[in-house]
Design an enzyme around this catalytic site. Structure first.
Site, PDB file in Angstrom:
ATOM      1  N   ASP A 202      -1.664   0.060   8.416  1.00  0.00           N
ATOM      2  CA  ASP A 202      -2.573  -0.092   7.279  1.00  0.00           C
ATOM      3  C   ASP A 202      -2.436   1.068   6.289  1.00  0.00           C
ATOM      4  O   ASP A 202      -2.150   2.207   6.681  1.00  0.00           O
ATOM      5  CB  ASP A 202      -4.022  -0.123   7.759  1.00  0.00           C
ATOM      6  CG  ASP A 202      -4.328  -1.318   8.658  1.00  0.00           C
ATOM      7  OD1 ASP A 202      -3.391  -2.014   9.087  1.00  0.00           O
ATOM      8  OD2 ASP A 202      -5.509  -1.546   8.931  1.00  0.00           O
ATOM      9  N   GLY A 222       2.649  -2.907   7.100  1.00  0.00           N
ATOM     10  CA  GLY A 222       2.762  -4.041   8.003  1.00  0.00           C
ATOM     11  C   GLY A 222       1.449  -4.685   8.348  1.00  0.00           C
ATOM     12  O   GLY A 222       1.393  -5.517   9.259  1.00  0.00           O
ATOM     13  N   ASP A 223       0.375  -4.322   7.634  1.00  0.00           N
ATOM     14  CA  ASP A 223      -0.917  -4.931   7.918  1.00  0.00           C
ATOM     15  C   ASP A 223      -1.797  -4.765   6.684  1.00  0.00           C
ATOM     16  O   ASP A 223      -1.303  -4.764   5.581  1.00  0.00           O
ATOM     17  CB  ASP A 223      -1.543  -4.316   9.165  1.00  0.00           C
ATOM     18  CG  ASP A 223      -2.470  -5.278   9.903  1.00  0.00           C
ATOM     19  OD1 ASP A 223      -3.064  -6.149   9.238  1.00  0.00           O
ATOM     20  OD2 ASP A 223      -2.620  -5.167  11.125  1.00  0.00           O
ATOM     21  N   ASP A 224      -3.099  -4.574   6.892  1.00  0.00           N
ATOM     22  CA  ASP A 224      -4.001  -4.514   5.748  1.00  0.00           C
ATOM     23  C   ASP A 224      -3.647  -3.358   4.816  1.00  0.00           C
ATOM     24  O   ASP A 224      -3.422  -2.234   5.268  1.00  0.00           O
ATOM     25  CB  ASP A 224      -5.443  -4.353   6.230  1.00  0.00           C
ATOM     26  CG  ASP A 224      -5.864  -5.479   7.162  1.00  0.00           C
ATOM     27  OD1 ASP A 224      -5.276  -6.570   7.075  1.00  0.00           O
ATOM     28  OD2 ASP A 224      -6.761  -5.251   7.987  1.00  0.00           O
ATOM     29  N   GLY A 246      -1.717  -7.193   4.075  1.00  0.00           N
ATOM     30  CA  GLY A 246      -2.871  -8.073   4.040  1.00  0.00           C
ATOM     31  C   GLY A 246      -3.699  -7.878   2.793  1.00  0.00           C
ATOM     32  O   GLY A 246      -4.765  -8.481   2.660  1.00  0.00           O
TER      33      GLY A 246
END
Length: 404
Positions: A202, A222-224, A246
């Protein structure tokens, strides 16, 4: 003799306590040692100048081989112009990274106190040797001990500006138990060069914090990209570009179910999301608490899996209609771009706590491969302004693998 003693005392006063750190008055200057670990020199600078002082980490290459934990900063300005590289001794970090309570997360560097700044001048580079972590983690998510790069912990009145992250070990930043935090002009990038994904890298997560301003960020992760977690309030996020992420997210909230989570007064505006999983969304577990007064405004996106999404049962996708975590007074305004598939919105609110006060204005989502976007809605207010084209089943997944 008196002159000689005086001269010797002066030398002691200006001599560094550790190689690589010099103190002159209230200024501590840290220079690279060329050795295996510069963290002792940096920690010495915090010890000697962290209160009513200045710390300058000069240009050059610094190696960080030990955790850094500084919770008593006061009226301190930190200037960083060098490259800080966290070494790849994974076993050390797994055993020694500092716990930060939330979901058994931990961190490599924790800063707390009041009235301090950290300026990178567009030169500071934090390099986490993340590829080593991505490869050994083999696509798994929340490995215990895998450290967040930088955590603000019980920090008040903080300004952070002009820092670049590359290949972080885990989350880039975490803001916990903190208030009045400003973070501007940050550049974050977690990109794997192997078959293993970065997983859960994140940009930032807030938790038990309030009065936070984020502006002018570029994040590849790779995420939020920006995630607002439990008991966060008065958050303003402006002018952020997110790749492979995200994007703008409320949650996850409501876990454990016995502990209420609250999020109030959040504004995301002027956001760009490129090739991301979502753009403007809310995810909770079947828990307690509320999300109230959140605005997603001027969100532009390209090739996003599911731009608008609400789930009351994220990850398990079970007990979706039993959640009592109320979602209300949420506005999506000027939401435009292309969806990866034919779903522009998947919104399933809990039947036990239906969403109220949802408002949609100027929603323009076009599937990138043509056709008309579907807007699936369940248990929302009828005057939302969104032309729902069908119901959204309970347990609707965050990630779609094709058209609905």
């Amino acid at each position: 003799m008196i002159l000689l003693i005086t001269a010797q005392l002066l030398l002691l006063l200006v001599a560094p306590a550790l190689a690589g750190m010099n103190k002159t008055g209230t200024l501590c200057t840290v220079t690279p040692s060329g050795g295996k670990d510069d963290s002792p020199s940096i920690m010495d600078a915090f010890k000697q100048c962290g209160q009513n002082g200045q710390i300058e980490i000069t240009e050059g290459d610094f190696t960080i081989a030990k955790v850094m934990d500084v919770l008593n900063l006061q009226n301190c300005d930190i200037s960083i112009k060098g490259k800080l590289t966290w070494n790849d001794d994974i076993q050390y970090w797994l055993k020694n990274s500092i716990g930060v309570t939330y979901a058994q997360r931990s961190t490599a560097w924790r800063l707390g106190g009041t009235n301090f700044s950290m300026r990178g001048h567009g030169k500071a580079l934090f390099f986490g040797n993340g590829q080593k972590w991505y490869d050994q983690n083999r696509g798994n998510s929340n490995q215990a001990g895998r450290p967040i790069s930088l955590t603000l912990w019980k920090a008040t009145n903080v300004f952070i500006d002009g820092i670049t992250w590359r290949q972080p070990q885990f989350w880039h930043t975490f803001v916990a138990h903190s208030q009045n935090i400003t973070m501007t002009n940050l550049d974050m990038n977690a990109t794997s060069n192997s078959q293993w994904s970065t997983v859960n890298t994140d940009g930032t997560d807030t938790w038990n914090s309030k009065d936070i301003f984020i502006q002018n960020w570029v994040v590849t992760c790779g995420d939020d990209c920006i995630s607002i977690k439990g008991n966060s309030s008065n958050i303003h996020v402006k002018n952020v570009t997110c790749y492979e992420s995200g994007a703008m997210c409320i949650g996850s909230l409501g876990n454990p179910a016995s502990t209420p989570d609250y999020v109030d007064n959040v504004l995301f505006e002027d956001i760009t999301a490129i090739h991301s999983s979502n753009a403007a969304w809310i995810k909770t577990y079947p828990g307690q608490g509320h999300v109230k007064n959140v605005t997603f405004r001027n969100i532009n996106f390209k090739d996003v899996n599911q731009p608008i999404y609400i789930s009351p049962c994220i990850y398990s996708y079970q007990n979706c209609d039993s959640s009592k975590l109320k979602i209300s007074d949420i506005t999506w305004e000027n939401i435009t771009g292309t969806s990866r598939y034919n779903v522009g919105a998947g919104i399933h609110c809990s039947a036990a706590a239906p969403c109220t006060g949802l408002k949609f204005k100027n929603i323009d989502v076009k599937p990138k491969n043509g056709g008309t976007a579907k807007f699936l809605c369940s248990n929302i207010n009828s005057d939302s302004g969104l032309q729902c084209t069908g119901t959204c089943p309970g347990g609707w997944k965050q990630q779609l693998s094709g058209d609905a």
